[in-house]
Motif scaffolding. Structure first.
Motif, short mmCIF file in Angstrom:
data_model
loop_
_atom_site.label_atom_id
_atom_site.label_comp_id
_atom_site.label_asym_id
_atom_site.label_seq_id
_atom_site.Cartn_x
_atom_site.Cartn_y
_atom_site.Cartn_z
N ARG A 98 72.53 -28.53 -15.90
CA ARG A 98 72.65 -29.54 -16.97
C ARG A 98 71.26 -29.98 -17.46
NH1 ARG A 98 76.71 -33.28 -18.09
NH2 ARG A 98 78.08 -31.55 -17.48
N GLU A 101 69.43 -27.22 -19.46
CA GLU A 101 69.96 -27.02 -20.80
C GLU A 101 69.60 -28.18 -21.73
OE1 GLU A 101 70.38 -23.95 -20.75
OE2 GLU A 101 72.50 -23.60 -21.18
N ASP A 102 69.62 -29.39 -21.20
CA ASP A 102 69.20 -30.54 -22.02
C ASP A 102 67.74 -30.39 -22.45
OD1 ASP A 102 71.67 -31.75 -21.93
OD2 ASP A 102 71.17 -33.11 -20.28
N ASN A 121 76.26 -26.71 -21.30
CA ASN A 121 76.67 -28.05 -20.89
C ASN A 121 78.18 -28.20 -20.85
OD1 ASN A 121 73.99 -28.08 -22.15
ND2 ASN A 121 74.02 -30.27 -21.69
N GLU A 124 79.40 -26.11 -16.13
CA GLU A 124 78.65 -25.87 -14.89
C GLU A 124 79.53 -25.58 -13.68
OE1 GLU A 124 76.25 -28.65 -17.54
OE2 GLU A 124 78.31 -28.62 -16.77
N ARG A 325 82.80 -26.67 -23.59
CA ARG A 325 81.37 -26.87 -23.82
C ARG A 325 81.17 -28.19 -24.55
NH1 ARG A 325 81.20 -25.23 -29.19
NH2 ARG A 325 82.41 -23.37 -29.73
N ASP A 350 83.92 -34.80 -17.15
CA ASP A 350 82.64 -34.16 -16.83
C ASP A 350 82.66 -33.66 -15.39
OD1 ASP A 350 79.91 -33.73 -16.01
OD2 ASP A 350 79.28 -34.88 -17.75
#
Length: 432
Positions: A98, A101-102, A121, A124, A325, A350
């Motif tokens: 996470r 990717e952020d 995102n 995962e 996603r 999440d």
């Protein structure tokens, strides 16, 4: 599209993950209903008090692992699905995916990355749930959404970030970029830009494992291959051809469908005659399983059995992970086609938040433990960016490497130097 409008006719017959065991068709896990919510369903499995967490059989609904755990949990730690060490490993891997990717999003908008960049995102639980169960010798074949698969397989964050920056220190020396991660050392056999093209490569890798074991008599070769791909691939011819070959030859492979419900801007429900992808497995004589891809523990339990079957020589498995996603198809996608209510529904589920809650509620980790991991990963990602930014760009001579089987036939001149380094290399071609 929202989950409330996604009703689909599905069978309530349970399906055994082990094709040699009798299917308990007379004992369904859920009461038969004429119709059931498939995508985004919030209905729950009703397990008998004497049954274990049975992930070998599929019902018509998605169930969160937390709901199952509540029914089977006791005060004894033996009833937990994971140990403390396993839980912390899963959490760290998911946080790494996470956070990485952020950071990619930030670097893309700052002009550090070029081309299309597809982020992972929200998905995962699938990568972590499967890949962290593999051995180093096992292979992974990915898609264009491949950064996190590479990280889960052990490719250093520095090497992945440098590849995204197009630097020589990247895992492909800067020649692959976002969609083409590869690492021979970690048996990551590539990300692939076109849908479906990685599945034949994965099937070939699985055939290699079987050939080494059965023909070359390498008794210790029990290597397994994971082929990751999305729902949009499952109407592609290569998907069906490879399922057929894998079942025919009982190859040690697991086909992992990351069904995030959207193929770019096309809803999965509009693109296929039967949205239940897992059903395509039994059509070729292999188990087909549906699992809640937003729940890493549920994914992990299914992955254990599927990978175990492959390693024992029992053949392939098709696993459909229903996931979502949290960002657009790529960073160039404004993500205006998906219903805000649908996005909010999945954001509330999440997978990282769910795992964190499970670890704390079951005394497997404290808030301090998890915050320490968060801090560690932040430092890893920051270091990866600094390393990539300071790394050199490829030389011009690298353009012609790995293009021809015999580079001396074109790319290298009689003097042994790369022709593209000659100032006169492009002379006379300006008019073309």
């Amino acid at each position: 599209m929202n989950s409330a409008s996604c009703a689909a006719k599905i069978s309530t017959q349970p399906f055994s993950l082990n094709p040699t065991s009798p299917a308990s068709h007379d004992r369904p896990l859920v009461s038969p209903k004429p119709a059931s919510l498939f995508l985004g369903s919030t209905r729950k499995l009703r397990l008998s008090s004497s049954s274990k967490l049975n992930l070998h059989r599929r019902s018509g609904t998605v169930v969160a692992v937390s709901d199952v755990v509540k029914q089977k949990k006791s005060k004894s730690t033996h009833s937990l699905l994971i140990t403390k060490e396993e839980g912390l490993e899963l959490y760290e891997d998911m946080i790494l995916g996470r956070a990485f990717e952020d950071m990619c999003a930030q670097m893309y908008y700052r002009g550090k990355m070029f081309g299309f960049v597809h982020l992972y995102n929200g998905q995962e639980a699938v990568s972590t749930g499967f890949i962290k169960l593999l051995k180093q010798q096992d292979s992974v074949v990915s898609t264009y959404r491949d950064h996190v698969h590479a990280l889960s397989k052990g490719v250093p964050a520095r090497a992945v970030m440098s590849e995204l920056f197009g630097k020589t220190t990247g895992c492909c020396r800067g020649q692959g970029g976002s969609m083409h991660m590869f690492s021979r050392e970690h048996n990551l056999l590539g990300g692939f830009a076109f849908i479906g093209e990685g599945i034949p490569v994965a099937t070939g890798a699985a055939f290699t494992s079987k050939y080494k074991r059965e023909v070359l008599k390498e008794a210790d070769c029990d290597h397994v291959t994971l082929a990751f791909f999305g729902d949009g691939t499952c109407n592609n011819g290569q998907f069906f051809e490879c399922l057929n070959m894998a079942a025919l030859w009982k190859l040690p492979i697991v086909f992992v469908v990351e069904n995030n419900l959207w193929a770019i801007g096309m809803s999965h429900l509009r693109a296929t005659s039967d949205p239940q992808i897992y059903k395509k497995g039994p059509a070729f004589g292999m188990p087909g399983i549906h699992v809640d891809g937003m729940d890493v523990l549920k994914v992990r339990e299914v992955a254990k059995e599927a990978i175990g079957r492959a390693r024992r020589g029992e053949g392939p498995t098709l696993v459909e992970c229903e996931t979502y996603r949290f960002r657009g198809h790529s960073l160039a996608d404004p993500d205006e086609l998906r219903d805000p209510a649908e996005k909010a529904h999945y954001a509330a589920r999440d997978p990282i938040t769910a795992l964190k809650k499970y670890l704390i509620e079951n005394s497997l980790a404290s808030e301090a433990d998890l915050k320490a991991i968060d801090k560690k990963i932040d430092e890893v990602v920051e270091d990866a960016v600094e390393f990539a930014d300071e790394s050199p760009v490829p030389s011009q001579s690298q353009l012609l490497e790995n293009v021809f089987a015999d580079p001396k036939g074109f790319g290298i001149g009689p003097d042994g130097r790369y022709r593209c380094e000659d100032p006169k290399f492009t002379e006379g071609t300006a008019h073309v």
